[in-house]
Structures are given as structure tokens and as C-alpha cells.
Design an enzyme around this catalytic site. Structure first.
Site, mmCIF file in Angstrom:
data_model
loop_
_atom_site.group_PDB
_atom_site.id
_atom_site.type_symbol
_atom_site.label_atom_id
_atom_site.label_comp_id
_atom_site.label_asym_id
_atom_site.label_seq_id
_atom_site.Cartn_x
_atom_site.Cartn_y
_atom_site.Cartn_z
ATOM 1 N N ARG A 76 0.813 -1.237 0.000
ATOM 2 C CA ARG A 76 0.000 0.000 0.000
ATOM 3 C C ARG A 76 0.837 1.273 0.000
ATOM 4 N NH1 ARG A 76 -2.929 -3.009 3.963
ATOM 5 N NH2 ARG A 76 -4.536 -4.211 2.922
ATOM 6 N N LYS A 99 1.773 11.193 -11.459
ATOM 7 C CA LYS A 99 0.887 10.319 -12.229
ATOM 8 C C LYS A 99 1.651 9.038 -12.544
ATOM 9 C CE LYS A 99 -2.293 13.377 -14.630
ATOM 10 N NZ LYS A 99 -2.729 13.879 -15.946
ATOM 11 N N GLU A 103 6.987 17.899 -25.470
ATOM 12 C CA GLU A 103 6.353 18.233 -24.182
ATOM 13 C C GLU A 103 6.836 19.600 -23.677
ATOM 14 O OE1 GLU A 103 3.867 16.594 -22.977
ATOM 15 O OE2 GLU A 103 4.112 14.420 -23.143
ATOM 16 N N LYS A 123 5.431 22.733 -14.512
ATOM 17 C CA LYS A 123 4.768 21.494 -14.060
ATOM 18 C C LYS A 123 4.532 21.554 -12.550
ATOM 19 C CE LYS A 123 3.327 17.166 -14.617
ATOM 20 N NZ LYS A 123 3.557 15.935 -15.318
ATOM 21 N N GLU A 158 -5.964 16.793 -10.751
ATOM 22 C CA GLU A 158 -6.547 17.137 -12.057
ATOM 23 C C GLU A 158 -8.052 17.359 -12.001
ATOM 24 O OE1 GLU A 158 -4.601 15.326 -15.463
ATOM 25 O OE2 GLU A 158 -6.542 15.254 -16.457
ATOM 26 N N ARG A 165 -4.813 21.251 -14.098
ATOM 27 C CA ARG A 165 -3.855 20.232 -14.537
ATOM 28 C C ARG A 165 -4.256 19.588 -15.863
ATOM 29 N NH1 ARG A 165 -0.583 15.641 -11.035
ATOM 30 N NH2 ARG A 165 0.622 14.895 -12.816
ATOM 31 N N ASN A 213 -2.664 18.410 -20.778
ATOM 32 C CA ASN A 213 -2.964 17.359 -21.754
ATOM 33 C C ASN A 213 -3.215 17.900 -23.157
ATOM 34 O OD1 ASN A 213 -2.852 14.941 -20.202
ATOM 35 N ND2 ASN A 213 -4.652 15.688 -19.112
ATOM 36 N N HIS A 267 -3.056 15.573 -26.143
ATOM 37 C CA HIS A 267 -2.987 14.194 -25.653
ATOM 38 C C HIS A 267 -4.215 13.363 -26.038
ATOM 39 C CE1 HIS A 267 0.439 15.687 -23.489
ATOM 40 N NE2 HIS A 267 0.612 14.582 -22.807
ATOM 41 N N HIS A 298 -3.160 10.233 -27.742
ATOM 42 C CA HIS A 298 -3.381 8.900 -27.165
ATOM 43 C C HIS A 298 -4.138 8.019 -28.153
ATOM 44 C CE1 HIS A 298 -2.811 10.142 -22.639
ATOM 45 N NE2 HIS A 298 -1.675 9.971 -23.274
ATOM 46 N N HIS A 305 5.409 8.733 -27.650
ATOM 47 C CA HIS A 305 4.398 9.572 -26.994
ATOM 48 C C HIS A 305 4.539 11.044 -27.418
ATOM 49 C CE1 HIS A 305 1.660 10.983 -23.923
ATOM 50 N NE2 HIS A 305 2.587 11.809 -23.469
HETATM 51 P P1 NAD Z 1 10.650 5.650 -22.654
HETATM 52 O O1 NAD Z 1 10.577 5.512 -21.208
HETATM 53 O O2 NAD Z 1 10.140 4.520 -23.487
HETATM 54 O O3 NAD Z 1 12.147 5.973 -23.063
HETATM 55 C C1 NAD Z 1 12.455 6.141 -24.410
HETATM 56 C C2 NAD Z 1 13.607 5.231 -24.871
HETATM 57 O O4 NAD Z 1 14.841 5.799 -24.465
HETATM 58 C C3 NAD Z 1 13.570 3.832 -24.290
HETATM 59 O O5 NAD Z 1 14.031 2.929 -25.250
HETATM 60 C C4 NAD Z 1 14.569 3.938 -23.141
HETATM 61 O O6 NAD Z 1 15.118 2.702 -22.773
HETATM 62 C C5 NAD Z 1 15.598 4.840 -23.740
HETATM 63 N N1 NAD Z 1 16.394 5.607 -22.815
HETATM 64 C C6 NAD Z 1 15.987 6.194 -21.670
HETATM 65 N N2 NAD Z 1 16.971 6.956 -21.168
HETATM 66 C C7 NAD Z 1 18.026 6.826 -21.983
HETATM 67 C C8 NAD Z 1 19.321 7.378 -22.009
HETATM 68 N N3 NAD Z 1 19.705 8.297 -21.120
HETATM 69 N N4 NAD Z 1 20.181 6.990 -22.983
HETATM 70 C C9 NAD Z 1 19.769 6.115 -23.925
HETATM 71 N N5 NAD Z 1 18.548 5.584 -23.989
HETATM 72 C C10 NAD Z 1 17.678 5.944 -23.035
HETATM 73 O O7 NAD Z 1 9.846 6.939 -23.164
HETATM 74 P P2 NAD Z 1 9.671 8.396 -22.571
HETATM 75 O O8 NAD Z 1 9.465 9.265 -23.747
HETATM 76 O O9 NAD Z 1 10.701 8.740 -21.605
HETATM 77 O O10 NAD Z 1 8.294 8.281 -21.765
HETATM 78 C C11 NAD Z 1 7.088 8.010 -22.420
HETATM 79 C C12 NAD Z 1 6.120 7.460 -21.415
HETATM 80 O O11 NAD Z 1 5.885 8.435 -20.412
HETATM 81 C C13 NAD Z 1 4.785 7.103 -21.997
HETATM 82 O O12 NAD Z 1 4.382 5.850 -21.502
HETATM 83 C C14 NAD Z 1 3.859 8.182 -21.494
HETATM 84 O O13 NAD Z 1 2.537 7.755 -21.355
HETATM 85 C C15 NAD Z 1 4.484 8.514 -20.181
HETATM 86 N N6 NAD Z 1 4.184 9.858 -19.689
HETATM 87 C C16 NAD Z 1 3.779 9.974 -18.404
HETATM 88 C C17 NAD Z 1 3.531 11.220 -17.884
HETATM 89 C C18 NAD Z 1 3.151 11.360 -16.441
HETATM 90 O O14 NAD Z 1 2.777 12.463 -16.033
HETATM 91 N N7 NAD Z 1 3.276 10.324 -15.658
HETATM 92 C C19 NAD Z 1 3.702 12.360 -18.676
HETATM 93 C C20 NAD Z 1 4.139 12.203 -19.986
HETATM 94 C C21 NAD Z 1 4.384 10.939 -20.483
HETATM 95 N N1 GLY Z 2 1.479 14.864 -18.199
HETATM 96 C C1 GLY Z 2 0.283 15.472 -17.741
HETATM 97 C C2 GLY Z 2 0.168 15.557 -16.258
HETATM 98 O O1 GLY Z 2 1.051 15.162 -15.548
HETATM 99 O O2 GLY Z 2 -0.828 15.976 -15.776
#
Ligand code: NAD
Ligand code: GLY
Length: 363
Positions: free
Chosen positions: A124, A146, A188, A230, A240, A244, A248, A251, A255, A268
Site C-alpha cells: 500500500r 501520475k 512536451e 509542471k 486534475e 492540470r 494534456n 494528448h 493517445h 508519446h
Molecule cells: P521511454 O521511457 O520509453 O524511453 C524512451 C527510450 O529511451 C527507451 O528505449 C529507453 O530505454 C531509452 N532511454 C531512456 N533513457 C536513456 C538514455 N539516457 N540513454 C539512452 N537511452 C535511453 O519513453 P519516454 O518518452 O521517456 O516516456 C514516455 C512514457 O511516459 C509514456 O508511456 C507516457 O505515457 C508517459 N508519460 C507519463 C507522464 C506522467 O505524467 N506520468 C507524462 C508524460 C508521459
Molecule cells: N502529463 C500530464 C500531467 O502530468 O498531468
């Protein structure tokens, strides 16, 4: 190398936490260890990032007397699933992790979102630390709490709000990031300009070449300004219920592209770029943006090497996928649109016909 350290706070009362942005931060026990109150720590990473950065981070933890338990997951958005999440739980249980054992997510947004969800659920809730290594994760996903996994019917549909105790963004890790991922992170960053900081759009137009060339000063400035936005939005509306949602922009359309094409096909950030152009076009159709402003939105994403045309899924399929959006209320689609550059609104003003028209114009 960039010598600066920028520190900010996400102000959430007793759950407030620092964001540190700078160079060689994986080696900074002074920033990391005060947040670890256990003799062991779990580091969740993936098969790409672990060989690059796990040893540096582990050495810092070991120097502080902390044993490291690595959990290395397969790499890719298509692995942001229940099955992969369960691999984390299996490892936590096998290693007899306790409620106070911290979980550190070392990687991009996929690792951060999954690691955070695991930390929220295990016993938890265990302490959680974000160590983002992609530009996208530094400017967006690591901040704000998130966490989620994907469902075949919708992206990030299963998850929790769960804030980290610390975000440690080591800009040096961006040196190994593939070019396409760097560009996806810039999407972003542009988003913050479009929704709430027109001056940032001017700055980005002038500094895109430096960002694409990985100039460390430009990257620091862009990450710091994005995180400040942010942090401010999250502090004002953690769950949100209002402002917040504006984060998006693009998005809902984006999405739909990610889910419609299969997770991992478009990045993404790429989907957010094309989705933001659709949102701009729809805003123009509602009389809120001029054609020059829409052209400027397209031009900045194009200059960052990002797609400005959506995937050809067909408008009906877009709408079907968009109905799963988390902003849908009482069955009605609500979209983030622009009433000027730097001025986003959440709106139900667009009819389905107008939405379809914008999609068709942008695909
Ligand atoms: P990712 O985590 O898939 O990373 C992208 C690629 O880069 C992967 O292959 C990873 O292994 C590689 N990588 C990471 N760091 C590296 C480095 N320093 N050197 C070499 N390779 C590296 O993608 P992302 O763009 O970081 O994240 C996308 C995800 O984040 C999506 O699932 C999206 O939904 C999510 N997201 C979440 C939020 C949130 O608020 N939680 C906001 C935006 C996006
Ligand atoms: N990436 C959108 C949020 O964190 O609300």
C-alpha cells in the site's frame, strides 16, 4: 559538462519534494541519500538504461551504505503492462522488501510510470524516487505523481496518483539519448509554451538548434522552465480537477494515435506533437486562433523534427478511441484547446463534426 544545479520544489504540504536538475547528479550522494532511510533500495530500470547508468547510481548508494536490488525490465512502451508490473512485485516479494524500502525508477517515462505504480501498490505504498533519463521524463512524467500502465483499450488507463519523494534529473544522461527520443521530449517542452507561456515559445523558436545540438546550458534552461511550470500546476491541482487537465494539450488526439497504431509505434511525444496541431486547427475552426498562429504551431513542431500530421486512422476511429479519454465527463468529450498562443482552455465547445473536420484536415 554543465556545472549548475537548479533546485525547485513541488509544494504539496507535507508531501512536498525537491526536483534537482544538473550535471553529474547520479554521483551526488548528498542529494540522494537523505531521502533513503533504509539499508537497501530497489532500482527499477530497463535493459537499455541499466547498462549505461545503473552502476554509477549503485556506487553512489553503496558509498552511503545502501545495498542495491536491481529489477531490470524489458524496454518499450509495449511492456507497460500488468505482466511487467508483476515482474516488479515478484522481485519485491522475493527480496523481502519492506514498506520502508525505497523504490528508485531509473529510466524514461515508461519506467517512471510503472515503477511509481508498483511503489504505490506494494504494501500500500513504499517511498518512491524518480531518476529520469529521457528529456520527456525530466520535463514531464517524473514530476507530479501520475503513475500508470496501459490497457489494450486505452493508454495509461490503470494507475494511481502517487508522488515521489525526490526527482533527480542528471542532464548528462541525455548525451546517450537517441535523437528521435530527444525530439519527442521537445514536444512536451513546446507544450508548456503553448498552454501557459507565450514568451517560452519565442525562447524555443530561438533555441531549438541549441536544444537539438544538446547544448547543456540550453537543456538546463528548458528543463528548469518546464519543471517550474509542471510544479506550479501540480501544486495548484494535484488530482486534475481543473488546471492540470491543460497539461494534456494534444494528448486526447495523441493517445488515440498511440492506442490505434499499437503502443510503441509512435513515440508519446510524436503523438503529442501531431495531436497539438489538431487541437490548434480545431481552435482555429472555433475562431480562437488565426491561421498565422496555427502555422506557427506547426512550424515549431516541424522545426523540432516532430510529426505535424496525424496517423491515418480515419476520423470515426479517432473519435471511438478518444471516448476513452480520462477527461470525458458524463460521456462528453472535453478537449484542451487554445484561445491564443500561451492560453489553453478545457472546452466542450467543439461538435463531433468540427472535431472530425480538424482530424481530417491534419491527417
Ligand atoms: P521511454 O521511457 O520509453 O524511453 C524512451 C527510450 O529511451 C527507451 O528505449 C529507453 O530505454 C531509452 N532511454 C531512456 N533513457 C536513456 C538514455 N539516457 N540513454 C539512452 N537511452 C535511453 O519513453 P519516454 O518518452 O521517456 O516516456 C514516455 C512514457 O511516459 C509514456 O508511456 C507516457 O505515457 C508517459 N508519460 C507519463 C507522464 C506522467 O505524467 N506520468 C507524462 C508524460 C508521459
Ligand atoms: N502529463 C500530464 C500531467 O502530468 O498531468
Amino acid at each position: 559538462m554543465c556545472a549548475q544545479l537548479v533546485s525547485q520544489t513541488v509544494a504539496l504540504g507535507e508531501r512536498s519534494y525537491p526536483i534537482h536538475i544538473g550535471s553529474a547528479l547520479l554521483q551526488r550522494g548528498d542529494l540522494l541519500l537523505p531521502h533513503i532511510r533504509s539499508k537497501k533500495a530497489v532500482v527499477v530500470s530497463n535493459t537499455t538504461v541499466a547498462p549505461l547508468y545503473l552502476e554509477t547510481l549503485s556506487a553512489t548508494l553503496r558509498a552511503g551504505g545502501v545495498e542495491v536490488l536491481p529489477v531490470i525490465l524489458p524496454d518499450g512502451e509495449q511492456y507497460k503492462t500488468w505482466e511487467t508490473l508483476n515482474q516488479i512485485f515478484d522481485a519485491l516479494l522475493r527480496q523481502h522488501c519492506e514498506r520502508k524500502t525505497p523504490l528508485l525508477a531509473l529510466g524514461g517515462g515508461v519506467i517512471g510510470d510503472m515503477g511509481g505504480f508498483a511503489a504505490a501498490c506494494y504494501q500500500r505504498g513504499m517511498p518512491f524516487i524518480q531518476i529520469p533519463t529521457t528529456l520527456l521524463a525530466m520535463v514531464d512524467s517524473s514530476v507530479g505523481g501520475k503513475t500508470a500502465i496501459n490497457h489494450p483499450l486505452g493508454k495509461n488507463m490503470i494507475g494511481a496518483f502517487y508522488q515521489p519523494r525526490l526527482v533527480l534529473a542528471d542532464i548528462d544522461t541525455l548525451n546517450t539519448l537517441p535523437e528521435r527520443e530527444l525530439r519527442a521530449g521537445i514536444a512536451e517542452i513546446i507544450k508548456y509554451g503553448l498552454i501557459r507561456d507565450a514568451g517560452f515559445i519565442d525562447w524555443l523558436e530561438a533555441h531549438l538548434p541549441a536544444l537539438l545540438a544538446r547544448d547543456s546550458t540550453a537543456l538546463m534552461q528548458a528543463v528548469a522552465r518546464s519543471c517550474a511550470h509542471k510544479a506550479e500546476v501540480v501544486a495548484a491541482d494535484e488530482r486534475e480537477s481543473g488546471e492540470r487537465a491543460l497539461l494534456n494539450l494534444g494528448h486526447t488526439f495523441g493517445h488515440a494515435i498511440e492506442t490505434g497504431l499499437g503502443y510503441g509505434s509512435w513515440l508519446h511525444g510524436e503523438a503529442v506533437a501531431a495531436g497539438s496541431v489538431m487541437a490548434a486547427r480545431l481552435s482555429q475552426n472555433l475562431g480562437w486562433l488565426s491561421s498565422d498562429e496555427v502555422a506557427r504551431v506547426e512550424a515549431i513542431f516541424a522545426a523540432a523534427g516532430l510529426p505535424v500530421r496525424g496517423a491515418k486512422l480515419g476520423a470515426a476511429r479517432y473519435l471511438e478511441l478518444m471516448r476513452h479519454d480520462k477527461k470525458v465527463a458524463d460521456g462528453r468529450l472535453r478537449l484542451v484547446l487554445l484561445k491564443g498562443l500561451g492560453q489553453a482552455v478545457l472546452s466542450e465547445a467543439a461538435s463531433e463534426a468540427q472535431i472530425c473536420e480538424a482530424i481530417a484536415a491534419c491527417c
